[in-house]
Scaffold this active site. Structure first.
Site, PDB file in Angstrom:
ATOM      1  N   GLY A 117       0.625  -1.226  -0.090  1.00 54.73           N
ATOM      2  CA  GLY A 117      -0.055   0.046   0.112  1.00 54.73           C
ATOM      3  C   GLY A 117       0.746   1.289   0.167  1.00 54.73           C
ATOM      4  N   ILE A 139       5.792  -8.266   6.906  1.00 48.89           N
ATOM      5  CA  ILE A 139       6.061  -9.630   7.638  1.00 48.89           C
ATOM      6  C   ILE A 139       5.314 -10.718   6.724  1.00 48.89           C
ATOM      7  CG2 ILE A 139       5.925  -8.849   9.964  1.00 48.89           C
ATOM      8  CD1 ILE A 139       3.151  -9.980  10.434  1.00 48.89           C
ATOM      9  N   ASP A 140       4.499 -10.037   5.758  1.00 49.55           N
ATOM     10  CA  ASP A 140       3.496 -10.896   4.724  1.00 49.55           C
ATOM     11  C   ASP A 140       4.511 -11.518   3.719  1.00 49.55           C
ATOM     12  OD1 ASP A 140       1.480  -9.977   6.517  1.00 49.55           O
ATOM     13  OD2 ASP A 140       1.006  -8.651   4.891  1.00 49.55           O
ATOM     14  N   ARG A 175      -4.833 -33.494  21.733  1.00 45.60           N
ATOM     15  CA  ARG A 175      -5.812 -32.282  21.015  1.00 45.60           C
ATOM     16  C   ARG A 175      -5.331 -32.065  19.662  1.00 45.60           C
ATOM     17  NH1 ARG A 175      -6.263 -28.347  26.337  1.00 45.60           N
ATOM     18  NH2 ARG A 175      -8.216 -29.349  27.357  1.00 45.60           N
TER      19      ARG A 175
HETATM   20  O1  F6P Z   1       0.542  -6.586   6.548  1.00 48.41           O
HETATM   21  C1  F6P Z   1       1.096  -6.941   7.863  1.00 48.41           C
HETATM   22  C2  F6P Z   1      -0.148  -7.273   8.693  1.00 48.41           C
HETATM   23  O2  F6P Z   1       0.489  -7.575   9.833  1.00 48.41           O
HETATM   24  C3  F6P Z   1      -0.971  -8.386   8.033  1.00 48.41           C
HETATM   25  O3  F6P Z   1      -0.411  -9.605   8.322  1.00 48.41           O
HETATM   26  C4  F6P Z   1      -2.455  -7.998   8.863  1.00 48.41           C
HETATM   27  O4  F6P Z   1      -3.499  -8.747   8.100  1.00 48.41           O
HETATM   28  C5  F6P Z   1      -2.635  -6.731   8.846  1.00 48.41           C
HETATM   29  O5  F6P Z   1      -0.849  -6.227   8.869  1.00 48.41           O
HETATM   30  C6  F6P Z   1      -3.035  -6.130  10.345  1.00 48.41           C
HETATM   31  O6  F6P Z   1      -3.191  -4.766  10.221  1.00 48.41           O
HETATM   32  P1  F6P Z   1      -3.281  -3.828  11.478  1.00 48.41           P
HETATM   33  O7  F6P Z   1      -2.053  -3.725  12.388  1.00 48.41           O
HETATM   34  O8  F6P Z   1      -4.038  -2.823  10.910  1.00 48.41           O
HETATM   35  O9  F6P Z   1      -4.353  -4.857  12.413  1.00 48.41           O
END
Ligand code: F6P
Length: 360
Positions: A117, A139-140, A175
């Site tokens: 973004g 991190i993604d 579990r």
């Molecule tokens: O893009 C990084 C990330 O941590 C994603 O893995 C997750 O979906 C999102 O950001 C969470 O965003 P926020 O910090 O707005 O909850």
């Protein structure tokens, strides 16, 4: 060589371990090349609101290499082209103000450290005449053009440690433990942490799953005498024919928030297997803490390379890891795309060959 004597640096989007390592590398490298660095606070807010920027000297960044977070602050609602405002307008375009502020601050270049973004915004401001160099962060690990983003290795290390801990309690209670990890629409964290942690099932967005097939894989373990199982679920994973689970839909200036699939899989597997199941959401713990040595090194190389690109006048670019090298990619070739896990990825095929079920 460009004639830049002062550059701006900002961090945007969700934080990732290693942001401070990049800032440190940028400031030290730039300073040693006679370039002054201005740190902009809270992403592009530093170019929208007066007084939200400060000079960063090597002294200011000494000792931050090992810290998570970002000394500059960040936000993921800071798009200057669609800035959320508390009026009936909903969003407002502040891009002109950014360009003005950039010149008022006497900047010759802007280093933007961010995910998809933020890099898309960087590309847009570059088209408005601001000379930009991007640094990929998330991190993604879903940014195209770079094998790794810093932050990913740290998140995987944390998730792996969590899975190791869940193993012992899962085994003790016979579990099924379900672990929901982040990653948005890409399954990189789930795949890597799942393999590293020895998961029995890994559910990723790239492979819509059939929960009955997941259950069948886990029942087979029971028949072999393994009375417990570990299931890693990416937050963007969804059943075949379904859509990702949301905790919040997208709205003015905010992207949608994923979450909840771990609990759904937990309930479904309890019904399908008759076993006790428990689910855990790792959430933002994956973004916190000290970066791993891999991420510190990668972030440092990215920061150094970004300054080199500024000095060479190679703008509209993003630094990238193409092992073993750090290279430059054109921003217009990477924005608007998502690097998901290819279905023929070696690690995916290896996991399948080992007997890990993906629910397909
Ligand atoms: O893009 C990084 C990330 O941590 C994603 O893995 C997750 O979906 C999102 O950001 C969470 O965003 P926020 O910090 O707005 O909850």
């Amino acid at each position: 060589m460009s004639s830049v004597t002062r550059l701006g640096v900002l961090t945007g989007g969700g934080d990732a371990p290693g942001l401070n390592a990049v800032i440190r590398a940028v400031v030290k490298t730039a300073s040693n090349s006679g370039i002054e660095v201005i740190g902009l606070e809270d992403s592009f807010d530093g170019l929208i609101e007066p007084g939200r920027s400060r000079v960063l000297t090597p002294r200011d960044v000494t000792g931050i290499l090992r810290f998570g977070g970002t000394i500059l602050g960040t936000t993921n609602r800071g798009n200057p082209f669609a800035y959320p405002v508390a009026t009936s307008e909903g969003v407002r375009d502040y891009s002109d103000r950014c360009v003005e502020m950039f010149h008022q601050l006497g900047l010759g270049a802007l280093i933007v450290i961010g995910g998809d973004g933020t890099l898309a915004i960087a590309h847009q401001v570059c088209e408005r005449g601001i000379p930009v160099v991007g640094v990929p962060k998330t991190i993604d690990n879903d940014i195209v053009g770079t094998t790794n983003c810093f932050g990913f290795d740290t998140a995987v290390a944390f998730a792996t440690d969590a899975i190791d801990r869940l193993h012992t309690t899962a085994e003790a209670h016979h579990r099924i433990m379900i672990v929901e990890v982040m990653g948005r629409y890409a399954g990189w964290i789930a795949l890597y942490a799942g393999v590293a942690g020895g998961a029995d099932a890994i559910l990723i967005p790239e492979i819509p799953f059939n929960v009955s097939l997941v259950a069948e894989g886990l029942r087979a373990r029971d028949r072999w005498g393994e009375k417990f199982s570990i299931v890693v679920v990416a937050e963007g994973a969804h059943p075949r024919g379904g859509t990702p689970s949301l905790v919040q839909a997208a709205r003015d200036g905010y992207v949608e928030r994923l979450g909840g699939i771990g609990a759904q899989v937990c309930e479904a597997l309890a019904g399908e297997t008759g076993k006790e199941t428990r689910s855990v959401v790792l959430g933002h713990l994956q973004r916190g803490g000290a970066p791993t040595s891999f991420d510190r090194v990668l972030a440092t190389r990215f920061g150094g390379k970004a300054v080199e690109l500024v000095r060479r006048g190679e703008f509209g670019t993003m630094v990238a890891f193409a092992p073993p090298d750090i290279v430059a990619r054109r921003l217009d070739e990477i924005v608007g795309k998502t690097k998901t896990v290819p279905l023929d990825h070696d690690l995916l095929l290896t996991a399948k060959a080992l007997g890990v079920t993906f629910g397909d």
